[in-house]
Motif scaffolding. Structure first.
Motif, short mmCIF file in Angstrom:
data_model
loop_
_atom_site.label_atom_id
_atom_site.label_comp_id
_atom_site.label_asym_id
_atom_site.label_seq_id
_atom_site.Cartn_x
_atom_site.Cartn_y
_atom_site.Cartn_z
N GLU A 6 0.88 -1.16 0.01
CA GLU A 6 -0.08 -0.09 0.18
C GLU A 6 1.00 1.13 0.00
N SER A 7 0.31 2.39 -0.41
CA SER A 7 1.02 3.62 -0.62
C SER A 7 0.04 4.62 -0.55
N GLY A 8 0.28 5.89 -0.36
CA GLY A 8 -0.42 7.12 -0.52
C GLY A 8 -1.07 7.49 0.78
N VAL A 20 -5.35 6.14 -1.66
CA VAL A 20 -4.37 5.18 -1.30
C VAL A 20 -4.38 4.15 -2.63
N CYS A 22 -2.72 0.12 -4.02
CA CYS A 22 -2.15 -0.84 -3.60
C CYS A 22 -1.53 -1.68 -4.76
N THR A 118 -1.23 1.36 5.23
CA THR A 118 -0.83 2.78 5.11
C THR A 118 -1.74 3.46 6.05
#
Length: 124
Positions: A6-8, A20, A22, A118
């Motif tokens: 995950e990011s954001g 976000v 993934c 995240t």
């Protein structure tokens, strides 16, 4: 073995928006149902949204009309666009992948693989 990253996540003011992402690797992404869950401190992990391999989406009542889930099979990525954020949306957001059929993808048990999460923090 499927890996999910995950990011954001981040800090946003109430009323703001955040997306976000993934990213999946190691499996046939297009065949998986993908879900988002969240867990606030001291609380259990709860369903947020899911998207089936065919594109059908479902949402928790608490986010319906504010959040939008989508997927890009060419990029092996699922997104969660979060709008009109509220302080109660503050949580660690987890991405999950389901490689087998389930009657409902709102259950934690429907998923085989999970990301590390995240953090999303909404300030008032």
């Amino acid at each position: 073995q499927v890996q999910l990253v995950e990011s954001g996540g981040g800090l946003v003011q109430a009323g703001g928006s955040l997306r976000v992402s993934c990213a999946a690797s190691g499996g046939t992404f297009s065949s998986y149902a993908m879900g988002w869950f969240r867990q606030a401190p001291g609380k259990e992990r709860k369903f947020v949204s899911a998207i089936r391999s065919g594109g059908t989406t479902i949402y928790a009542e608490s986010v319906k009309g504010r959040f939008i889930i989508s997927r890009d099979n060419a990029k092996n990525t699922v997104y969660l666009q979060m709008n009109s954020l509220k302080p109660e949306d503050t949580a660690v957001y987890y991405c999950a992948a389901a490689g087998r059929y389930s009657f409902t993808y709102s259950a934690i048990g429907a998923y085989d693989y999970w990301g590390q999460g995240t953090q999303v923090t909404v300030s008032s």
